[in-house]
Motif scaffolding. Structure first.
Motif, mmCIF file in Angstrom:
data_model
loop_
_atom_site.group_PDB
_atom_site.id
_atom_site.type_symbol
_atom_site.label_atom_id
_atom_site.label_comp_id
_atom_site.label_asym_id
_atom_site.label_seq_id
_atom_site.Cartn_x
_atom_site.Cartn_y
_atom_site.Cartn_z
ATOM 1 N N UNK A 242 62.338 66.093 98.788
ATOM 2 C CA UNK A 242 61.881 64.713 98.345
ATOM 3 C C UNK A 242 62.654 65.015 96.404
ATOM 4 N N UNK A 243 61.816 65.466 95.867
ATOM 5 C CA UNK A 243 61.590 65.514 94.538
ATOM 6 C C UNK A 243 63.319 65.917 94.405
ATOM 7 N N UNK A 244 63.392 67.196 95.051
ATOM 8 C CA UNK A 244 65.141 68.144 94.481
ATOM 9 C C UNK A 244 66.046 66.861 95.009
ATOM 10 N N UNK A 245 66.124 66.321 95.908
ATOM 11 C CA UNK A 245 66.658 65.715 96.675
ATOM 12 C C UNK A 245 67.006 64.544 95.406
ATOM 13 N N UNK B 93 52.206 61.174 92.028
ATOM 14 C CA UNK B 93 52.913 62.148 91.319
ATOM 15 C C UNK B 93 53.458 63.229 91.569
ATOM 16 N N UNK B 94 55.128 63.327 91.732
ATOM 17 C CA UNK B 94 55.738 64.554 92.759
ATOM 18 C C UNK B 94 55.713 65.550 91.409
ATOM 19 N N UNK B 153 45.549 64.809 86.684
ATOM 20 C CA UNK B 153 46.573 63.357 87.262
ATOM 21 C C UNK B 153 46.993 62.865 86.154
ATOM 22 N N UNK B 154 46.894 62.397 85.494
ATOM 23 C CA UNK B 154 47.808 61.861 84.666
ATOM 24 C C UNK B 154 48.950 62.555 83.560
ATOM 25 N N UNK B 155 48.266 63.396 83.410
ATOM 26 C CA UNK B 155 49.167 64.703 82.812
ATOM 27 C C UNK B 155 50.423 64.932 83.742
ATOM 28 N N UNK B 158 53.408 61.833 83.570
ATOM 29 C CA UNK B 158 53.788 61.972 81.889
ATOM 30 C C UNK B 158 54.985 62.402 82.769
ATOM 31 N N UNK B 159 54.683 64.155 82.769
ATOM 32 C CA UNK B 159 55.298 65.002 83.113
ATOM 33 C C UNK B 159 57.312 64.812 84.066
ATOM 34 N N UNK B 160 56.184 63.922 85.331
ATOM 35 C CA UNK B 160 57.083 62.933 85.778
ATOM 36 C C UNK B 160 57.822 61.965 85.953
ATOM 37 N N UNK B 161 57.573 60.960 84.829
ATOM 38 C CA UNK B 161 58.620 60.471 83.516
ATOM 39 C C UNK B 161 59.446 61.230 82.472
ATOM 40 N N UNK B 162 58.484 62.116 82.434
ATOM 41 C CA UNK B 162 59.458 63.033 81.522
ATOM 42 C C UNK B 162 60.754 63.984 82.428
ATOM 43 N N UNK B 163 60.337 64.833 83.446
ATOM 44 C CA UNK B 163 61.513 64.688 84.511
ATOM 45 C C UNK B 163 62.450 64.092 85.077
ATOM 46 N N UNK B 164 61.898 62.591 84.671
ATOM 47 C CA UNK B 164 63.546 61.493 84.476
ATOM 48 C C UNK B 164 64.053 61.229 83.136
ATOM 49 N N UNK B 165 63.218 61.171 82.337
ATOM 50 C CA UNK B 165 63.563 61.141 80.564
ATOM 51 C C UNK B 165 65.102 62.608 80.690
ATOM 52 N N UNK B 166 64.816 63.784 81.425
ATOM 53 C CA UNK B 166 65.557 65.212 81.506
ATOM 54 C C UNK B 166 67.024 64.716 81.869
#
Lengths: 373, 249
Positions: A242-245, B93-94, B153-155, B158-166
């Protein structure tokens, strides 16, 4: 940030070993005098050649299962289709030397009182055409099957079940005489390939070398895919589809690419297998065969490529030895191996022992094996 | 689509039901470009379902979902919508656990998505620089080459937010970014989101009232699949319906 190199130390070792085998095995059969300590009997050359084709088949399964999480329990079908494509060429090569002496029709067609060659046998008298079909038939089936399944988002155990159904359906179809593929008996009594006598030692050695080359090329291709950015996307799809999608990757496109590529590799393995064992019949489509391939990969170590190769050779080596000594117990031993590996070596033989020695070197595996789903 | 003029995200009278249960019931909501909005509501209010509808995972039974004044999102799937510029952070977080932190960001960077493109892709200098920038923003420079699975967990949040920014999307949908964080991490996350807003339109779903207060933005309260109240946090906190359905409990 360093990109994972295509040829790491393990790959170089493996390819060097493969080249060494491609030199030593034929030499030990052709050059060494029979009876000497270095002599390798002809049957062993064909046997080892068969192992190499199995290793290529296992590699193709690891590419989709280990790296993309697609557990195909029907990969034997692509192997068998590649085998049939080559078998059809070998049948046409027999020509008028068959039992009934018909210059065009294979023996089983004469026996069934067919008057002319069915359309789907046209062109198979040409070696290049057969080679093309070895890639296109399994690849085409995988493309259509994958397009339908992945687009409908069939995943996990449901996908595994329909791949089983696919190979089972093909088995039933190929058992029928009117399918035109020799029914129950399949295709056999091959004489030669490209003019070389299939029963001669030199041809067998040549087929061994060809199998080693195919395995080496298949390995390099798989490395090329898995170390690329697309390979990272495949692992991402495996771990968090799902993340990849939601990142904008068209997941079904990636699955379709790798599934089709894998089916073509399995087809090549089948095409090299048939001339070495001398027969192809519908039994190759049996669902149990396909499950066995998955066991090879699990035993060797999923998601490592070399694990699949090692697993195929280990399990089939054990099978050859055991079925020689006590044939009845092999199936139980196979089951036991699978249970023990799942319980105690979830990352397989290579995953468990390979990391011990390489961890200390500070190497980090980008895509490690995950527990089976 | 005149009615959606001046909006970045426009939902009008959206409804969806699962087996007779109305998860979303006549929901209407509008976000202006560059706006940050907090969405709160009790469990089962339809917050996650609303995000599923916006990102194409769930198709509404009826209603309009318009993105950037003209795009009807109900006609597109997740992949299309992600490529058009809507990014999403999940509640749990995914991240890609078996990839390194840097690779997680590399795969998220806007741009190459096609199979054959990525098969041949080599990392460019611009991509490497952008990854460094984001690593700095999300304070994970030190963890660059570690597997994402090894983060706290917190990191991971943050990484997932970073992935959104990317991804550099126009709209960010952020589902419970502060869940499982310490107080200090929660406040740092609020700061991070405030920095992001402005360039991007952001919708944050959150339970933590302190966090919502720290964001200091307009709040929408959802209940039983529709909007119960809208306004500043103080305004909605004083609303008797809100107190009854949510805050009072």
């Amino acid at each position: 940030m360093k990109a994972d190199p295509l040829l790491d130390l393990k790959s170089k070792l493996f390819l060097a070993l493969l080249v060494a085998a491609a030199i030593v095995v034929p030499m030990a059969n052709l050059v060494a005098a029979p009876g000497s300590d270095f002599y390798l009997p002809s049957f062993a050359v064909a046997l080892f050649g068969k192992y190499l084709t199995y290793a290529l088949l296992a590699l193709s399964v690891d590419l989709i299962w280990g790296y993309c999480g697609i557990l195909s329990l029907g990969h034997g079908a692509f192997f068998a289709l590649g085998g049939y494509a080559m078998g059809m060429h070998l049948m046409r090569e027999i020509g008028p030397r068959g039992v009934y002496g018909d210059p065009v029709l294979p023996d089983f067609m004469v026996f069934l009182d067919w008057k002319e060659l069915p359309w789907f046998w046209w062109g198979f008298d040409q070696f290049w055409f057969a080679c093309l079909m070895v890639l296109l038939v399994p690849g085409g089936l995988a493309f259509v099957f994958g397009w339908l399944a992945f687009r409908s988002r069939v995943t996990g155990v449901y996908l595994s079940i329909i791949t089983q159904a696919m190979t089972y359906a093909l088995m039933l179809a190929f058992f029928r005489n009117d399918m035109g593929f020799g029914g129950n008996n399949g295709l056999t009594d091959f004489r030669d390939v490209l003019g070389f006598d299939l029963r001669s030692d030199a041809t067998r050695a040549g087929l061994f070398v060809a199998s080693a080359a195919a395995l080496g090329l298949g390995y390099l291709l798989a490395r090329r895919v898995t170390t690329s950015r697309a390979g990272k996307v495949l692992v991402s799809v495996r771990d968090a589809e799902a993340r990849a999608r939601f990142l904008g990757y068209r997941v079904e496109g990636y699955k379709l690419m790798v599934f089709t590529l894998s089916a073509m590799m399995a087809g090549v393995a089948g095409a090299l297998y048939v001339p070495q064992v001398g027969i192809i019949n519908p039994g190759e489509f049996s669902p149990a065969n396909s499950i066995e391939i998955v066991i090879w990969v699990a035993v060797g170590g999923r998601g490592l490529l070399l694990g699949a190769v090692l697993g195929a050779i280990l399990v089939n080596g054990a099978k050859t030895l055991l079925t020689g000594w006590v044939p009845e117990i092999w199936i139980f031993v196979l089951g036991l191996i699978f249970v023990l590996v799942t319980l105690f070596l979830p990352k397989g033989v290579l995953g468990a022992f390979g990391t011990l020695s390489w961890r200390s070197g500070g190497a980090r595996r980008g895509a490690s094996a995950q527990p089976a789903e | 689509m005149e009615f959606a003029r001046g909006s970045m995200l426009y939902l009008d009278d959206v409804s969806v039901s699962f087996d007779g249960f109305k998860a979303i019931n006549g929901l209407s909501l509008m976000l202006a470009p560059g706006e940050m909005r907090a969405v709160i509501g009790p469990n089962g209010a339809g917050k996650t379902t609303m995000m599923d509808i916006i990102t194409g995972k769930t198709r509404p039974d009826h209603g309009d979902v318009i993105f950037d004044q003209s795009i009807d999102l109900t006609r597109h799937d997740e992949t299309d919508i992600a490529r058009m510029g809507i990014g999403r952070k999940f509640q749990k977080p995914t991240v890609f656990e078996t990839h390194t932190v840097a690779d997680n960001l590399l795969l998220s960077l806007a741009g190459k998505r096609g199979v054959f493109e990525t098969l041949l892709a080599q990392i460019t200098g611009a991509e490497a620089r952008r990854i460094e920038e984001i690593l700095e923003t999300i304070r994970l420079e030190e963890r660059r080459d570690d597997l994402a699975a090894d983060l706290s967990h917190g990191q991971k949040q943050w990484l997932e937010i970073g992935m959104l920014l990317a991804q550099d999307p126009k709209v960010l949908l952020v589902d419970e970014p502060a869940a499982g964080m310490t107080d200090a991490e929660t406040m740092a996350t609020a700061d991070l989101l405030k920095r992001i807003a402005g360039e991007h339109t952001v919708m944050v779903v959150e339970h933590d009232m302190e966090f919502v207060r720290a964001l200091g933005v307009k709040v929408t309260v959802l209940n039983e699949g529709s909007v119960l109240a809208e306004g500043s946090l103080d305004h909605v906190s004083a609303d008797p319906h809100v107190i009854e359905s949510y805050l009072g409990r």
